[in-house]
Motif scaffolding. Sequence first.
Motif, PDB file in Angstrom:
ATOM      1  N   ASP A  29     -49.106  38.311  59.871  1.00  0.00           N
ATOM      2  CA  ASP A  29     -49.607  36.971  59.521  1.00  0.00           C
ATOM      3  C   ASP A  29     -48.467  36.046  59.107  1.00  0.00           C
ATOM      4  O   ASP A  29     -48.436  34.876  59.494  1.00  0.00           O
ATOM      5  CB  ASP A  29     -50.651  37.063  58.410  1.00  0.00           C
ATOM      6  N   LYS A  33     -47.294  32.635  61.010  1.00  0.00           N
ATOM      7  CA  LYS A  33     -47.207  31.392  60.246  1.00  0.00           C
ATOM      8  C   LYS A  33     -45.835  30.735  60.446  1.00  0.00           C
ATOM      9  O   LYS A  33     -45.742  29.534  60.664  1.00  0.00           O
ATOM     10  CB  LYS A  33     -47.454  31.686  58.761  1.00  0.00           C
ATOM     11  N   THR A  34     -44.789  31.559  60.401  1.00  0.00           N
ATOM     12  CA  THR A  34     -43.430  31.044  60.628  1.00  0.00           C
ATOM     13  C   THR A  34     -43.290  30.498  62.041  1.00  0.00           C
ATOM     14  O   THR A  34     -42.733  29.418  62.251  1.00  0.00           O
ATOM     15  CB  THR A  34     -42.388  32.158  60.377  1.00  0.00           C
ATOM     16  N   LYS A  36     -45.587  29.311  63.992  1.00  0.00           N
ATOM     17  CA  LYS A  36     -46.382  28.099  64.178  1.00  0.00           C
ATOM     18  C   LYS A  36     -45.895  26.921  63.333  1.00  0.00           C
ATOM     19  O   LYS A  36     -46.436  25.822  63.454  1.00  0.00           O
ATOM     20  CB  LYS A  36     -47.857  28.389  63.898  1.00  0.00           C
ATOM     21  N   ARG A  37     -44.860  27.138  62.531  1.00  0.00           N
ATOM     22  CA  ARG A  37     -44.240  26.003  61.833  1.00  0.00           C
ATOM     23  C   ARG A  37     -43.564  25.073  62.841  1.00  0.00           C
ATOM     24  O   ARG A  37     -43.375  23.908  62.566  1.00  0.00           O
ATOM     25  CB  ARG A  37     -43.215  26.493  60.813  1.00  0.00           C
TER      26      ARG A  37
END
Length: 116
Positions: A29, A33-34, A36-37
């Motif tokens: 996860d 998240k990284t 999709k930054r």
Amino acid sequence: MRQIENVLTDRGSKYAVSGGPAHSRAEVDAFLKTLKRTKKYAKATHNSWAVLLPEGPLKSDDGESGAGMVIIRMLERAGLHNHVVVVTRWYGGKHLGGDRFRHVQESVRVYLAGMS
């Protein structure tokens, strides 16, 4: 995190592949998240992924039905555990049918080849 962009293009759809160490669902996860930054990855049509963990494989098709299983099979063949691989697709406006599975395979193949 390793990212390989412009792996291939077909009928307007573009593919990229990314990956990195992940020893738990929480680490997967955090990796996503990284990834999709970066705005273009956040806006991608599909970010399909898979990882082989000691408690078993995890995957997500992210709307690209069957893609996660393709990635799992390739990770199993390569013996790559505790490493998440994400195949990103930006939809180009035309359906690819079964070709999309070959494109997922090719993306993972390119990623794995770069590891050796």
